[in-house]
Scaffold this motif. Structure first.
Motif, PDB file in Angstrom:
ATOM      1  N   GLN B  79      32.977  36.548  38.391  1.00  0.00           N
ATOM      2  CA  GLN B  79      32.736  35.233  38.944  1.00  0.00           C
ATOM      3  C   GLN B  79      32.649  35.365  40.462  1.00  0.00           C
ATOM      4  OE1 GLN B  79      35.932  32.701  37.521  1.00  0.00           O
ATOM      5  NE2 GLN B  79      35.671  33.383  35.404  1.00  0.00           N
ATOM      6  N   MET B  80      32.025  34.374  41.091  1.00  0.00           N
ATOM      7  CA  MET B  80      31.867  34.418  42.546  1.00  0.00           C
ATOM      8  C   MET B  80      33.233  34.542  43.233  1.00  0.00           C
ATOM      9  SD  MET B  80      28.617  34.253  43.161  1.00  0.00           S
ATOM     10  CE  MET B  80      28.367  33.583  44.803  1.00  0.00           C
ATOM     11  N   LYS B  81      34.243  33.894  42.660  1.00  0.00           N
ATOM     12  CA  LYS B  81      35.561  33.905  43.283  1.00  0.00           C
ATOM     13  C   LYS B  81      36.223  35.283  43.246  1.00  0.00           C
ATOM     14  CE  LYS B  81      38.199  32.628  39.140  1.00  0.00           C
ATOM     15  NZ  LYS B  81      39.144  31.652  38.536  1.00  0.00           N
ATOM     16  N   ASP B  82      35.631  36.211  42.490  1.00  0.00           N
ATOM     17  CA  ASP B  82      36.168  37.579  42.453  1.00  0.00           C
ATOM     18  C   ASP B  82      35.768  38.386  43.687  1.00  0.00           C
ATOM     19  OD1 ASP B  82      35.469  37.721  38.891  1.00  0.00           O
ATOM     20  OD2 ASP B  82      37.308  37.087  39.927  1.00  0.00           O
ATOM     21  N   SER B  83      34.896  37.830  44.525  1.00  0.00           N
ATOM     22  CA  SER B  83      34.543  38.494  45.785  1.00  0.00           C
ATOM     23  C   SER B  83      35.796  38.572  46.646  1.00  0.00           C
ATOM     24  CB  SER B  83      33.451  37.706  46.522  1.00  0.00           C
ATOM     25  OG  SER B  83      32.241  37.722  45.811  1.00  0.00           O
ATOM     26  N   ALA B  84      36.230  39.804  46.915  1.00  0.00           N
ATOM     27  CA  ALA B  84      37.492  40.026  47.614  1.00  0.00           C
ATOM     28  C   ALA B  84      37.639  41.524  47.861  1.00  0.00           C
ATOM     29  CB  ALA B  84      38.673  39.519  46.775  1.00  0.00           C
ATOM     30  N   SER B  85      38.716  41.892  48.522  1.00  0.00           N
ATOM     31  CA  SER B  85      39.071  43.300  48.671  1.00  0.00           C
ATOM     32  C   SER B  85      40.079  43.652  47.592  1.00  0.00           C
ATOM     33  CB  SER B  85      39.676  43.547  50.050  1.00  0.00           C
ATOM     34  OG  SER B  85      40.049  44.907  50.191  1.00  0.00           O
ATOM     35  N   TYR B  86      39.911  44.808  46.971  1.00  0.00           N
ATOM     36  CA  TYR B  86      40.820  45.255  45.910  1.00  0.00           C
ATOM     37  C   TYR B  86      41.535  46.511  46.409  1.00  0.00           C
ATOM     38  CZ  TYR B  86      38.725  41.713  43.107  1.00  0.00           C
ATOM     39  OH  TYR B  86      38.322  40.485  42.648  1.00  0.00           O
ATOM     40  N   LEU B  87      42.845  46.403  46.430  1.00  0.00           N
ATOM     41  CA  LEU B  87      43.687  47.436  47.029  1.00  0.00           C
ATOM     42  C   LEU B  87      44.421  48.211  45.949  1.00  0.00           C
ATOM     43  CD1 LEU B  87      45.255  45.068  49.701  1.00  0.00           C
ATOM     44  CD2 LEU B  87      43.602  46.855  50.192  1.00  0.00           C
ATOM     45  N   CYS B  88      44.302  49.526  46.001  1.00  0.00           N
ATOM     46  CA  CYS B  88      45.056  50.423  45.125  1.00  0.00           C
ATOM     47  C   CYS B  88      46.283  50.891  45.910  1.00  0.00           C
ATOM     48  CB  CYS B  88      44.160  51.606  44.758  1.00  0.00           C
ATOM     49  SG  CYS B  88      44.940  52.904  43.790  1.00  0.00           S
ATOM     50  N   ALA B  89      47.441  50.880  45.288  1.00  0.00           N
ATOM     51  CA  ALA B  89      48.679  51.266  45.970  1.00  0.00           C
ATOM     52  C   ALA B  89      49.540  52.096  45.045  1.00  0.00           C
ATOM     53  CB  ALA B  89      49.446  50.024  46.438  1.00  0.00           C
ATOM     54  N   VAL B  90      50.194  53.100  45.601  1.00  0.00           N
ATOM     55  CA  VAL B  90      51.014  54.009  44.805  1.00  0.00           C
ATOM     56  C   VAL B  90      52.429  54.056  45.365  1.00  0.00           C
ATOM     57  CG1 VAL B  90      51.319  56.412  44.076  1.00  0.00           C
ATOM     58  CG2 VAL B  90      49.031  55.423  44.172  1.00  0.00           C
ATOM     59  N   ARG B  91      53.399  54.071  44.475  1.00  0.00           N
ATOM     60  CA  ARG B  91      54.788  54.300  44.869  1.00  0.00           C
ATOM     61  C   ARG B  91      55.138  55.712  44.429  1.00  0.00           C
ATOM     62  NH1 ARG B  91      58.057  49.551  43.228  1.00  0.00           N
ATOM     63  NH2 ARG B  91      57.860  50.375  41.125  1.00  0.00           N
ATOM     64  N   LYS B 102      42.614  52.097  51.486  1.00  0.00           N
ATOM     65  CA  LYS B 102      41.924  51.263  52.472  1.00  0.00           C
ATOM     66  C   LYS B 102      41.302  50.025  51.850  1.00  0.00           C
ATOM     67  CE  LYS B 102      40.726  55.166  55.473  1.00  0.00           C
ATOM     68  NZ  LYS B 102      41.637  54.906  56.573  1.00  0.00           N
ATOM     69  N   GLY B 103      41.206  50.001  50.527  1.00  0.00           N
ATOM     70  CA  GLY B 103      40.658  48.831  49.858  1.00  0.00           C
ATOM     71  C   GLY B 103      39.174  48.944  49.585  1.00  0.00           C
ATOM     72  N   THR B 104      38.735  48.295  48.525  1.00  0.00           N
ATOM     73  CA  THR B 104      37.324  48.220  48.155  1.00  0.00           C
ATOM     74  C   THR B 104      36.876  46.772  48.258  1.00  0.00           C
ATOM     75  OG1 THR B 104      37.515  50.063  46.606  1.00  0.00           O
ATOM     76  CG2 THR B 104      35.642  48.571  46.308  1.00  0.00           C
ATOM     77  N   THR B 105      35.875  46.513  49.098  1.00  0.00           N
ATOM     78  CA  THR B 105      35.358  45.159  49.240  1.00  0.00           C
ATOM     79  C   THR B 105      34.289  44.930  48.184  1.00  0.00           C
ATOM     80  OG1 THR B 105      35.783  45.160  51.619  1.00  0.00           O
ATOM     81  CG2 THR B 105      34.232  43.515  50.775  1.00  0.00           C
ATOM     82  N   LEU B 106      34.554  43.984  47.294  1.00  0.00           N
ATOM     83  CA  LEU B 106      33.618  43.654  46.218  1.00  0.00           C
ATOM     84  C   LEU B 106      32.889  42.364  46.560  1.00  0.00           C
ATOM     85  CD1 LEU B 106      32.498  44.029  43.316  1.00  0.00           C
ATOM     86  CD2 LEU B 106      34.431  42.655  42.522  1.00  0.00           C
ATOM     87  N   SER B 107      31.573  42.427  46.511  1.00  0.00           N
ATOM     88  CA  SER B 107      30.760  41.231  46.741  1.00  0.00           C
ATOM     89  C   SER B 107      30.053  40.884  45.439  1.00  0.00           C
ATOM     90  CB  SER B 107      29.728  41.475  47.842  1.00  0.00           C
ATOM     91  OG  SER B 107      30.375  41.787  49.057  1.00  0.00           O
ATOM     92  N   VAL B 108      30.285  39.662  44.960  1.00  0.00           N
ATOM     93  CA  VAL B 108      29.659  39.184  43.727  1.00  0.00           C
ATOM     94  C   VAL B 108      28.594  38.171  44.102  1.00  0.00           C
ATOM     95  CG1 VAL B 108      30.027  38.061  41.505  1.00  0.00           C
ATOM     96  CG2 VAL B 108      31.808  39.547  42.471  1.00  0.00           C
ATOM     97  N   SER B 109      27.374  38.406  43.637  1.00  0.00           N
ATOM     98  CA  SER B 109      26.272  37.497  43.948  1.00  0.00           C
ATOM     99  C   SER B 109      25.772  36.824  42.671  1.00  0.00           C
ATOM    100  CB  SER B 109      25.124  38.253  44.618  1.00  0.00           C
ATOM    101  OG  SER B 109      24.666  39.295  43.771  1.00  0.00           O
ATOM    102  N   SER B 110      25.099  35.713  42.880  1.00  0.00           N
ATOM    103  CA  SER B 110      24.603  34.953  41.718  1.00  0.00           C
ATOM    104  C   SER B 110      23.226  35.426  41.292  1.00  0.00           C
ATOM    105  CB  SER B 110      24.551  33.463  42.058  1.00  0.00           C
ATOM    106  OG  SER B 110      23.739  33.265  43.198  1.00  0.00           O
TER     107      SER B 110
END
Lengths: 117, 110
Positions: B79-91, B102-110
């Motif tokens: 969905q358009m609202k899923d456009s965001a940065s997705y961060l992977c983190a490890v403990r 550093k994060g992955t910027t996802l852009s969702v287009s219509s």
């Protein structure tokens, strides 16, 4: 409180000045973390408290940075002799336990945006 | 040292499926997290993996292979609202802080 609260939300200061950033974690959370985030980057770890003591301060970039949590709740991040490179969003997070059966999920505040001119 | 790698940017269209990969090299392993961060907002928790396999949560799933130091986040029915940065983190160890990629910027287009 309902969530992690950070103040101020924005701070503009001049190079060389002293800055304090405050974090009020979720009530009852024993672990508190400070991160800083620059544009387009992931959060960079600074320091982690378990209770009143700093369990890991290996991320503090130099001795101009210091953080305290005197009563095991509110924490203050202190930056002396600020430099332009310190400009970033400073994020605070808290968690219910540092480890154990649950995920140890971190809950983040909205951050304090620091701009050093 | 610790190293977490993920692609910088990805694009996708509404209704599609996207997979965001994360590889990590850490001194130990005590869990991998995925967070979502919309521009100007705080990161919010999406998923947690500590054992190998797939964890499913609605439209989002996360997979872990500890032997390969690899995880992915799968987003379905974008969905358009899923456009965001997705961060992977490890403990790396119990009771230590999360270290973020550093994060992955996802852009969702219509």
């Amino acid at each position: 409180g309902a969530g992690v609260s950070q103040t101020p939300s924005n701070k503009v200061t001049e190079k060389g000045k002293y800055v304090e950033l405050r974090c009020d974690p979720i009530s009852g959370h024993t672990a508190l973390y400070w991160y800083r985030q620059s544009l387009g980057q992931g959060p960079e770890f600074l320091i982690y408290f378990q209770g009143t003591g700093a369990a890991d301060d290996s991320g503090l970039p130099n001795d101009r940075f210091f953080a305290v949590r005197p009563e095991g709740s509110v924490s203050t991040l202190k930056i002396q002799r600020t430099e332009r490179g310190d400009s970033a969003v400073y994020l605070c997070a808290s968690s219910a336990r540092p480890s154990g059966g649950d995920t140890g999920e971190l809950f983040f505040g909205e951050g304090s945006r620091l701009t050093v001119l | 040292g610790q190293n977490i790698d993920q692609p910088t940017e990805m694009t996708a269209t509404e209704g599609a499926i996207v997979q965001i990969n994360c590889t990590y090299q850490t001194s130990g392993f005590n869990g991998l997290f995925w967070y979502q961060q919309h521009a100007g907002e705080a990161p919010t928790f999406l998923s947690y993996n500590v054992l190998d396999g797939l964890e499913e949560k609605g439209r989002f799933s996360s997979f872990l292979s500890r032997s390969k130091g690899y995880s992915y986040l799968l987003l379905k029915e974008l969905q358009m609202k899923d456009s965001a940065s997705y961060l992977c983190a490890v403990r790396s160890q119990a009771g230590t802080a999360l270290i973020f990629g550093k994060g992955t910027t996802l852009s969702v287009s219509s």
